[in-house]
Write an enzyme that holds these catalytic residues in place. Structure first.
Site, PDB file in Angstrom:
ATOM      1  N   ALA A 134      23.331  39.027   7.389  1.00  0.00           N
ATOM      2  CA  ALA A 134      23.069  40.707   7.099  1.00  0.00           C
ATOM      3  C   ALA A 134      21.938  40.314   6.366  1.00  0.00           C
ATOM      4  CB  ALA A 134      23.715  41.675   7.328  1.00  0.00           C
ATOM      5  N   ALA A 135      21.573  39.664   5.586  1.00  0.00           N
ATOM      6  CA  ALA A 135      20.487  39.503   4.776  1.00  0.00           C
ATOM      7  C   ALA A 135      18.670  40.396   5.099  1.00  0.00           C
ATOM      8  CB  ALA A 135      20.011  38.128   3.936  1.00  0.00           C
ATOM      9  N   GLY A 136      18.421  39.240   6.342  1.00  0.00           N
ATOM     10  CA  GLY A 136      17.839  39.445   7.313  1.00  0.00           C
ATOM     11  C   GLY A 136      17.310  41.033   7.968  1.00  0.00           C
ATOM     12  N   ASP A 137      18.292  41.210   8.446  1.00  0.00           N
ATOM     13  CA  ASP A 137      19.297  42.534   8.743  1.00  0.00           C
ATOM     14  C   ASP A 137      18.327  43.614   7.381  1.00  0.00           C
ATOM     15  OD1 ASP A 137      19.637  41.453  11.501  1.00  0.00           O
ATOM     16  OD2 ASP A 137      21.563  41.561  10.991  1.00  0.00           O
TER      17      ASP A 137
HETATM   18  P1  ADP Z   1      17.486  35.434   7.070  1.00  0.00           P
HETATM   19  O1  ADP Z   1      19.025  36.203   6.969  1.00  0.00           O
HETATM   20  O2  ADP Z   1      16.795  36.419   8.242  1.00  0.00           O
HETATM   21  O3  ADP Z   1      17.084  34.045   7.644  1.00  0.00           O
HETATM   22  P2  ADP Z   1      16.405  35.127   4.165  1.00  0.00           P
HETATM   23  O4  ADP Z   1      17.395  34.127   4.592  1.00  0.00           O
HETATM   24  O5  ADP Z   1      15.092  34.915   4.491  1.00  0.00           O
HETATM   25  O6  ADP Z   1      16.546  36.100   6.274  1.00  0.00           O
HETATM   26  O7  ADP Z   1      16.792  36.512   3.478  1.00  0.00           O
HETATM   27  C1  ADP Z   1      16.354  37.618   3.027  1.00  0.00           C
HETATM   28  C2  ADP Z   1      15.955  38.703   2.283  1.00  0.00           C
HETATM   29  O8  ADP Z   1      17.067  38.766   1.608  1.00  0.00           O
HETATM   30  C3  ADP Z   1      14.858  37.693   1.408  1.00  0.00           C
HETATM   31  O9  ADP Z   1      13.669  37.968   1.354  1.00  0.00           O
HETATM   32  C4  ADP Z   1      15.888  38.570   0.043  1.00  0.00           C
HETATM   33  O10 ADP Z   1      16.018  39.314  -0.438  1.00  0.00           O
HETATM   34  C5  ADP Z   1      16.913  38.254  -0.198  1.00  0.00           C
HETATM   35  N1  ADP Z   1      18.015  37.141   0.210  1.00  0.00           N
HETATM   36  C6  ADP Z   1      18.574  36.189   0.395  1.00  0.00           C
HETATM   37  N2  ADP Z   1      19.233  34.506  -0.031  1.00  0.00           N
HETATM   38  C7  ADP Z   1      18.675  35.106  -1.010  1.00  0.00           C
HETATM   39  C8  ADP Z   1      19.487  34.560  -1.698  1.00  0.00           C
HETATM   40  N3  ADP Z   1      20.209  33.839  -2.420  1.00  0.00           N
HETATM   41  N4  ADP Z   1      19.544  35.761  -3.726  1.00  0.00           N
HETATM   42  C9  ADP Z   1      18.904  36.270  -3.197  1.00  0.00           C
HETATM   43  N5  ADP Z   1      18.518  37.346  -2.986  1.00  0.00           N
HETATM   44  C10 ADP Z   1      17.967  36.409  -1.078  1.00  0.00           C
END
Ligand code: ADP
Ligand code: NA
Length: 344
Positions: A292-295
């Site tokens: 859910a980071a991207g969400d």
């Molecule tokens: P998805 O989950 O869609 O692959 P990302 O991995 O690019 O998306 O993560 C989306 C956002 O979540 C990043 O831009 C950042 O703000 C945050 N994020 C993800 N992983 C990390 C991490 N290891 N440390 C800090 N922030 C993170």
């Protein structure tokens, strides 16, 4: 504070999410099983998930007025609707379908916080057009329609078309990555992708090469790098097109005519918005579960449409970085006060 007062005075952005609602079965494992292998789980939890529902929850926690259009099974969808209600997400547009199971995601998370996911589409495949049409009737300028790629592209395209007619902004999070050009949603104003999705879109759009004319910020690069005073705040600044990712972002922006933001996990994000290419660093955190980071990023970014770009990016990135420090999907999405406190 004065900024809290200003936030209170502003009209809340209205966000309409058209997308998936899933039952998420999150299973924690030491490591993923290989073919033919069985491993024991550390734990298992069932919760609300689906990119649509997660983004609706994120937008609501960011402070927007959120409605959801989607579909769940009449038999097993009750707890999903209750969970959306609990976050104040309007669910009148979520159809309850007989004889179809709700969408379901089996999410495996290993000790390195990587995830591996199998999705059963279920009711998400059968969102009635009438539900989209009804919800889009009340859209207007200033509203945001947020789409992903976990429901049929025809449903997303219907919503995008009606949103544009109504003068609403269309944000498309092309996740999971489209498998073919049949899954492209045209008519969006902003595309949100991760690196993998960006590569797939560039290929599908035939946008791997950018014309040399685009290879600059065409004079928009400011003389000084803008900085905020608070320590630990992620710098966000125009960079011009420097890296291969920058080139792809610019190429996809040129091919679609839309703004593009590509998130890069711990590296933050690259944006091309209004012809300016720049980079935004993520906060340094200890990741325990990137589900859910991207969400979280997408929901926050859609919800904060009234903020200037840098502020909007910083809050969305900070919210996503907080989400990865906690287990779970929607359970890990922070409320706006937690995000604000990071920069207080
Ligand atoms: P998805 O989950 O869609 O692959 P990302 O991995 O690019 O998306 O993560 C989306 C956002 O979540 C990043 O831009 C950042 O703000 C945050 N994020 C993800 N992983 C990390 C991490 N290891 N440390 C800090 N922030 C993170
Ligand atoms: Na999380």
């Amino acid at each position: 504070s004065s900024s809290a007062a200003a936030d209170g005075d502003r009209r809340r952005t209205r966000v309409l999410v058209v997308g998936s609602v899933n039952i998420d079965d999150a299973v924690r494992v030491q490591r993923f099983p290989g073919p033919g292998e069985t491993v024991g789980a550390r734990s298992a939890d069932t919760a609300l998930g689906g990119k649509g529902a997660n983004q609706a929850v994120a937008a609501a926690r960011a402070g927007a007025e959120v409605r959801m259009v989607g579909a769940v099974g009449a038999g097993d969808g009750g707890p999903l609707l209750a969970a959306l209600d609990a976050d104040g997400v309007g669910t009148a547009g979520v159809a309850r379908l007989d004889g179809v199971p709700s969408g379901r995601a089996f999410v495996f998370i290993d000790d390195a916080a990587e995830n591996s996911i199998v999705v059963v589409a279920g009711a998400n495949r059968a969102i009635p057009d009438a539900a989209v049409q009804e919800a889009c009737r009340t859209l207007g300028p200033g509203d945001v329609v947020l789409l992903q790629n976990e429901v049929p592209a025809a449903t997303s395209r219907l919503a995008a078309g009606l949103a544009r007619e109504a003068g609403a902004a269309v944000v498309w999070n092309a996740a999971p990555a489209p498998e073919s050009s049949e899954e492209l949603v045209d008519g969006h104003d902003l595309l949100l992708v991760n690196e993998h999705e960006l590569g797939r879109l560039a290929t599908l759009l035939g946008a791997a090469d950018i014309p040399p004319a685009l290879n600059s910020n065409s004079g928009t690069r400011p003389a000084a790098v803008p900085r905020t005073g608070s320590e630990g705040t992620a710098p966000i600044r125009p960079t011009g097109i420097e890296t291969p990712v920058d080139r792809l972002v610019a190429a996809v922006a040129a091919a679609t005519g839309a703004d593009v933001i590509c998130t890069l996990g711990a590296e933050g994000a690259v944006y091309r918005v209004g012809g300016e290419t720049g980079r935004a660093a993520a906060r340094r955190v200890e990741a325990v579960d990137t589900t859910a980071a991207g969400d979280t990023f997408a929901g926050y970014f859609a919800a904060l449409a009234e903020l200037p770009l840098r502020e909007r990016l910083r809050r969305a990135l900070d919210a996503a970085s907080l989400a990865v420090t906690r287990p779970g999907a929607s359970a890990s999405i922070p409320h706006r006060d937690e995000v604000r406190r990071l920069n207080a």
